[in-house]
Scaffold this motif. Structure first.
Motif, PDB file in Angstrom:
ATOM      1  N   LEU A  95     -20.887   5.059  -0.847  1.00  0.00           N
ATOM      2  CA  LEU A  95     -19.784   5.966  -0.504  1.00  0.00           C
ATOM      3  C   LEU A  95     -19.885   7.287  -1.266  1.00  0.00           C
ATOM      4  CD1 LEU A  95     -16.822   3.402  -0.479  1.00  0.00           C
ATOM      5  CD2 LEU A  95     -18.355   4.041   1.400  1.00  0.00           C
ATOM      6  N   GLY A  96     -20.205   7.201  -2.554  1.00  0.00           N
ATOM      7  CA  GLY A  96     -20.315   8.407  -3.376  1.00  0.00           C
ATOM      8  C   GLY A  96     -21.439   9.322  -2.930  1.00  0.00           C
ATOM      9  N   ARG A  97     -22.567   8.751  -2.508  1.00  0.00           N
ATOM     10  CA  ARG A  97     -23.688   9.574  -2.035  1.00  0.00           C
ATOM     11  C   ARG A  97     -23.348  10.275  -0.734  1.00  0.00           C
ATOM     12  NH1 ARG A  97     -28.750   5.582  -2.530  1.00  0.00           N
ATOM     13  NH2 ARG A  97     -27.126   4.006  -2.327  1.00  0.00           N
ATOM     14  N   ILE A  98     -22.668   9.573   0.165  1.00  0.00           N
ATOM     15  CA  ILE A  98     -22.254  10.203   1.426  1.00  0.00           C
ATOM     16  C   ILE A  98     -21.293  11.350   1.131  1.00  0.00           C
ATOM     17  CG2 ILE A  98     -20.953   9.855   3.563  1.00  0.00           C
ATOM     18  CD1 ILE A  98     -22.095   6.947   3.564  1.00  0.00           C
ATOM     19  N   ALA A  99     -20.299  11.103   0.284  1.00  0.00           N
ATOM     20  CA  ALA A  99     -19.310  12.132  -0.065  1.00  0.00           C
ATOM     21  C   ALA A  99     -19.972  13.332  -0.734  1.00  0.00           C
ATOM     22  CB  ALA A  99     -18.239  11.538  -0.976  1.00  0.00           C
ATOM     23  N   THR A 107     -27.457  17.877  -6.457  1.00  0.00           N
ATOM     24  CA  THR A 107     -28.264  16.782  -6.986  1.00  0.00           C
ATOM     25  C   THR A 107     -27.444  15.497  -6.966  1.00  0.00           C
ATOM     26  OG1 THR A 107     -29.442  18.315  -8.434  1.00  0.00           O
ATOM     27  CG2 THR A 107     -29.626  15.979  -8.957  1.00  0.00           C
ATOM     28  N   ILE A 108     -28.009  14.474  -6.319  1.00  0.00           N
ATOM     29  CA  ILE A 108     -27.350  13.179  -6.204  1.00  0.00           C
ATOM     30  C   ILE A 108     -28.307  12.127  -6.749  1.00  0.00           C
ATOM     31  CG2 ILE A 108     -26.265  11.525  -4.642  1.00  0.00           C
ATOM     32  CD1 ILE A 108     -25.999  13.965  -2.635  1.00  0.00           C
ATOM     33  N   ILE A 109     -27.843  11.386  -7.747  1.00  0.00           N
ATOM     34  CA  ILE A 109     -28.679  10.389  -8.422  1.00  0.00           C
ATOM     35  C   ILE A 109     -28.031   9.016  -8.266  1.00  0.00           C
ATOM     36  CG2 ILE A 109     -29.617   9.641 -10.657  1.00  0.00           C
ATOM     37  CD1 ILE A 109     -29.371  12.626 -11.529  1.00  0.00           C
ATOM     38  N   TYR A 110     -28.857   8.006  -8.034  1.00  0.00           N
ATOM     39  CA  TYR A 110     -28.374   6.624  -7.926  1.00  0.00           C
ATOM     40  C   TYR A 110     -29.070   5.758  -8.963  1.00  0.00           C
ATOM     41  CZ  TYR A 110     -27.852   1.899  -5.891  1.00  0.00           C
ATOM     42  OH  TYR A 110     -27.599   0.578  -5.681  1.00  0.00           O
TER      43      TYR A 110
END
Length: 141
Positions: A95-99, A107-110
């Motif tokens: 959900l956080g990556r989509i948002a 920059t999006i890190i998982y």
């Protein structure tokens, strides 16, 4: 000033897994925001020197609840304008990556915590979660 948002389903992730990272980040003049469903230990998270935001993140797949979480995070991310969104825990990570992608976060890190895959999982369930991770990883991370 660098701004980072840490997203997890529950506040215990911020307390048990991210405390040192959050405190070191704050010490190094990084503005840190934590997002999760508030529990009973909000003050423990806030003691880290972070800004703590209550967004309900259902720990199960529930399309209406999940969509509400995404929309609330998009709104928050657009207000904060973070440089990085760092997501943790399975559902919160999706959900956080989509948002973050919708909000234009650069920059999006998982970091995987509590991975869904295990030996007793049926092939159907495995393929379901594997394909979600593959798609989200490719287009939203």
């Amino acid at each position: 000033m660098l701004k980072i948002v840490q997203v997890a389903a529950i506040e215990m992730t911020h307390i048990k897994l991210l405390k040192t990272l959050n405190e070191k980040s704050v010490t190094n003049d990084i503005e840190v925001h934590c997002v999760s469903t508030f529990g009973t230990q909000q003050n423990e998270v806030k003691k880290q020197g972070v800004n703590y935001h209550n967004i309900n993140i259902d720990r199960n797949i529930n399309l209406i609840s999940n969509l509400k979480s995404i929309l609330k995070m998009v709104k928050l991310f657009k207000q904060i304008k973070p440089d990085i969104v760092h997501v943790h825990t399975p559902i919160a990570a999706v959900l956080g990556r989509i948002a973050a992608k919708i909000a234009g976060v650069p920059t999006i890190i998982y970091t995987a915590h509590g991975f869904y895959f295990h030996e007793g999982m049926s092939l159907k369930t495995y393929k379901f979660y594997f394909n979600i991770e593959k798609f989200i990883g490719k287009y939203f991370t």
